[in-house]
Enzyme design. Structure first.
Site, PDB file in Angstrom:
ATOM      1  N   LYS A   1       0.850  -1.182   0.000  1.00  0.00           N
ATOM      2  CA  LYS A   1       0.000   0.000   0.000  1.00  0.00           C
ATOM      3  C   LYS A   1       0.889   1.236   0.000  1.00  0.00           C
ATOM      4  CE  LYS A   1      -0.949   1.755   4.538  1.00  0.00           C
ATOM      5  NZ  LYS A   1      -1.795   2.009   5.647  1.00  0.00           N
TER       6      LYS A   1
ATOM      7  N   HIS B   1      -7.619  -1.025   5.120  1.00  0.00           N
ATOM      8  CA  HIS B   1      -7.700  -1.935   6.272  1.00  0.00           C
ATOM      9  C   HIS B   1      -9.125  -2.091   6.812  1.00  0.00           C
ATOM     10  CE1 HIS B   1      -3.447  -1.732   6.044  1.00  0.00           C
ATOM     11  NE2 HIS B   1      -3.303  -0.587   6.679  1.00  0.00           N
TER      12      HIS B   1
HETATM   13  P1  NAP Z   1      11.861   3.689   2.480  1.00  0.00           P
HETATM   14  O1  NAP Z   1      12.361   3.398   3.852  1.00  0.00           O
HETATM   15  O2  NAP Z   1      11.880   5.073   1.972  1.00  0.00           O
HETATM   16  O3  NAP Z   1      12.667   2.738   1.479  1.00  0.00           O
HETATM   17  C1  NAP Z   1      12.561   2.849   0.106  1.00  0.00           C
HETATM   18  C2  NAP Z   1      13.455   1.806  -0.533  1.00  0.00           C
HETATM   19  O4  NAP Z   1      13.362   1.958  -1.936  1.00  0.00           O
HETATM   20  C3  NAP Z   1      14.907   1.949  -0.168  1.00  0.00           C
HETATM   21  O5  NAP Z   1      15.505   0.672  -0.107  1.00  0.00           O
HETATM   22  C4  NAP Z   1      15.481   2.734  -1.340  1.00  0.00           C
HETATM   23  O6  NAP Z   1      16.851   2.483  -1.404  1.00  0.00           O
HETATM   24  C5  NAP Z   1      14.681   2.109  -2.471  1.00  0.00           C
HETATM   25  N1  NAP Z   1      14.577   2.949  -3.652  1.00  0.00           N
HETATM   26  C6  NAP Z   1      14.173   4.232  -3.719  1.00  0.00           C
HETATM   27  N2  NAP Z   1      14.220   4.673  -5.005  1.00  0.00           N
HETATM   28  C7  NAP Z   1      14.662   3.628  -5.745  1.00  0.00           C
HETATM   29  C8  NAP Z   1      14.934   3.450  -7.117  1.00  0.00           C
HETATM   30  N3  NAP Z   1      14.782   4.441  -8.013  1.00  0.00           N
HETATM   31  N4  NAP Z   1      15.356   2.240  -7.528  1.00  0.00           N
HETATM   32  C9  NAP Z   1      15.534   1.237  -6.661  1.00  0.00           C
HETATM   33  N5  NAP Z   1      15.300   1.351  -5.347  1.00  0.00           N
HETATM   34  C10 NAP Z   1      14.886   2.533  -4.892  1.00  0.00           C
HETATM   35  O7  NAP Z   1      10.356   3.187   2.300  1.00  0.00           O
HETATM   36  P2  NAP Z   1       9.611   1.995   3.089  1.00  0.00           P
HETATM   37  O8  NAP Z   1       9.060   2.548   4.355  1.00  0.00           O
HETATM   38  O9  NAP Z   1      10.499   0.824   3.162  1.00  0.00           O
HETATM   39  O10 NAP Z   1       8.360   1.727   2.145  1.00  0.00           O
HETATM   40  C11 NAP Z   1       8.443   1.004   0.942  1.00  0.00           C
HETATM   41  C12 NAP Z   1       7.042   0.873   0.360  1.00  0.00           C
HETATM   42  O11 NAP Z   1       6.224   0.155   1.284  1.00  0.00           O
HETATM   43  C13 NAP Z   1       6.332   2.207   0.141  1.00  0.00           C
HETATM   44  O12 NAP Z   1       5.467   2.086  -0.968  1.00  0.00           O
HETATM   45  C14 NAP Z   1       5.485   2.363   1.403  1.00  0.00           C
HETATM   46  O13 NAP Z   1       4.345   3.159   1.188  1.00  0.00           O
HETATM   47  C15 NAP Z   1       5.093   0.927   1.644  1.00  0.00           C
HETATM   48  N6  NAP Z   1       4.767   0.635   3.046  1.00  0.00           N
HETATM   49  C16 NAP Z   1       5.675   0.846   4.035  1.00  0.00           C
HETATM   50  C17 NAP Z   1       5.339   0.528   5.347  1.00  0.00           C
HETATM   51  C18 NAP Z   1       6.336   0.716   6.460  1.00  0.00           C
HETATM   52  O14 NAP Z   1       5.986   0.366   7.598  1.00  0.00           O
HETATM   53  N7  NAP Z   1       7.517   1.207   6.218  1.00  0.00           N
HETATM   54  C19 NAP Z   1       4.075   0.010   5.644  1.00  0.00           C
HETATM   55  C20 NAP Z   1       3.173  -0.211   4.607  1.00  0.00           C
HETATM   56  C21 NAP Z   1       3.531   0.103   3.307  1.00  0.00           C
HETATM   57  P3  NAP Z   1      17.876   3.454  -2.206  1.00  0.00           P
HETATM   58  O15 NAP Z   1      17.597   4.848  -1.760  1.00  0.00           O
HETATM   59  O16 NAP Z   1      19.221   2.926  -1.827  1.00  0.00           O
HETATM   60  O17 NAP Z   1      17.586   3.247  -3.647  1.00  0.00           O
END
Ligand code: NAP
Length: 481
Positions: free
Chosen positions: A147, A239
């Protein structure tokens, strides 16, 4: 009492966004727990991918540090090294051309292939296309998407269409981690595995249903992001809608992905439009910390951090039984539950002041997952026919004893379902679109009316107006503590 662990088939799982918060906090700890439990086979491999220039050892060191932060100390045993051996890493920019041929050479024939898109949705299209044009994803590969799946009907349709260019619907796993919770699945087991409840599960016997997802925390730290979505987009559209569907749906003819998802879809399509008087939006005040607008860094924000609403489902089963939904940040307590309040007996044979009450079935998602049913019995002792409510308590921690700690969390179950190829607990594209089609006019109405959320005290049960939403129907919200 916890079921036997059956190992899944060997797999290659590529986690795009493998260095991100979700991968470090949820996905990799979940995989580690399945490995430690013997469910993830030795031959399984996990390949992290992100833009960061790391090698496999550097990535393993990052994940080892994440485990120290996010796993319980007793879980970090000698299995960690063995698990980390299963990890690999490739620097890949989703928008670039580098790294894809290397990824292709790492993928093995004869093992299940899955790609977890743990990145922002703006990258889904680029990833899907590159997996396809580089000949990496097989026709039986699975992709997992997180999401938010769109922010309105138009963007959700566009995302579905983008993914559909390269993947069949049977390959797409849209995660809503609420569906992976033990109690949520137990709701289906209770409803469809017992003869007791289903005959009563309708407007004739159910007075109303309350679905609550209350959080103690505010939006601090991610306020700027949250301010663009609000409680309706962040919680209700996905949810709470899923919980509503599982509570209200007709029995599917089989516990199979499309049979279950067809029934959920019918519930969403039967939802009536909601009148403005049946919705309360709120924003927390800063009585004991930063207020919502301070957390969101937007002084004139009209985004809601709380929402309560009364819904009607227009079908034979539920006509006339309201479903009350509420969710909010900075509430009195962290609590998620589905509560079904049954009607009074048609006629009471006891004195008016004997203390007879309606039966209540409550399904707790957090904390202490479990289910209890309140039933009326005679108060023990010689004091005449006095009645008292007692819970038939099925708290899992008590029912399962020491094994309760081993009940897998939602991500563990859902990722294993991806590998097993079981889509039952994942949202289908048309479900997501139907949910947005219902949500969009409500949000548009707020924008047109320049609707302003009511204030509520942080640490309270929400705005006064939400209490009134219930009082005017002669009902009350369940206490949050
Ligand atoms: P985050 O901490 O900002 O991590 C983003 C990841 O994507 C990093 O590994 C980043 O690494 C990579 N990334 C960014 N741009 C990229 C690119 N152009 N090519 C390849 N990799 C790239 O975000 P997150 O919290 O893990 O969330 C990830 C997704 O899950 C999002 O859609 C978020 O809405 C969803 N989500 C997250 C949570 C949560 O609890 N965190 C819960 C539900 C849903 P680099 O910068 O090294 O590329």
């Amino acid at each position: 009492m916890v079921s036997r662990v059956i190992p899944v088939d060997p797999f290659d799982l590529v986690i795009f966004g493998g260095t991100g918060d979700l991968a470090r906090r949820k996905i990799l700890p979940a995989l580690y727990r399945r490995y430690r439990d013997g469910q993830m086979p030795e031959e399984a491999r996990i390949i992290g991918a992100a833009r960061s220039e790391l090698d496999a050892d550097g990535y393993r060191a990052e994940i080892r540090a994440a485990f120290k932060e996010f796993l319980r100390a007793e879980e970090c045993d000698d299995q960690v090294d063995a698990f980390l051996e299963r990890l690999d890493y490739l620097p890949i920019d989703a928008m670039g051309e580098g790294g894809w041929p290397e990824l292709k050479t790492k993928m093995r024939d004869g093992v299940t292939q899955a790609f977890y898109f743990s990145v922002g949705p703006s990258l889904f299209g680029a990833l899907a296309e590159r997996l396809h044009t580089n000949g990496i994803a097989r026709s039986d590969a699975r992709i997992v998407v997180e999401k938010p799946f769109g922010r309105d009907l138009g963007s959700a349709k566009a995302l579905n269409a983008t993914l559909a260019q390269h993947f069949d619907e049977t390959q797409i796993y849209r995660i809503d981690h609420y569906l992976g919770k033990e109690t949520v699945q137990n709701l289906m087991a209770i409803r469809f595995g017992n003869v007791l409840f289903e005959p009563l599960w309708n407007a004739q016997y159910v007075d109303h249903v309350q679905i609550t997802v209350a959080e103690g925390v505010g939006v601090g730290g991610r306020g700027a992001y949250y301010d663009k979505s609000g409680a309706m987009r962040d919680m209700v559209q996905n949810h709470l809608m899923q919980l509503l569907c599982l509570t209200a749906m007709e029995p599917p003819n089989k516990f199979e992905p499309d049979a279950v998802r067809d029934e959920k879809l019918k519930v969403i399509r039967a939802l009536q439009p909601v009148a403005p008087a049946d919705i309360v939006r709120g924003q927390y005040n800063g009585n004991d910390g930063p207020s919502y607008v301070e957390d969101a860094e937007t002084p004139d924000s009209r985004t809601e951090s709380y929402i309560a609403m009364k819904l009607e489902i227009a079908n034979w089963r539920w006509n006339g039984t309201p479903f009350y939904l509420r969710t909010g940040k900075r509430m009195k307590a962290r609590k998620s539950e589905i509560v079904v309040t049954f009607k009074d007996t048609p006629h009471s044979i006891f004195d008016e002041d004997a203390g007879q009450r309606a039966n209540i079935l409550s399904i707790r998602l957090q904390p202490d997952e479990g289910i209890d049913l309140s039933v009326t019995i005679k108060e023990p002792g010689p004091g005449g026919m006095r009645l008292v409510d007692v819970p038939l308590d099925m708290t899992f921690a008590e029912a399962l004893g020491p094994d309760a700690e081993n009940v897998p969390d939602a991500y563990e179950r859902l990722i294993m379902d991806v590998i097993r190829g079981n889509q039952t607990l994942f949202m289908r594209g048309d479900e997501v679109e139907a949910a947005w089609a219902w949500t969009d006019p409500i949000i548009e109405g707020w924008t047109e009316r320049r609707d302003k959320p009511a204030g509520y005290d942080a640490g309270s049960s929400g705005p006064e107006e939400a209490l009134m939403l219930m009082h005017r129907d002669g009902r009350r919200w369940r206490d949050l503590t």
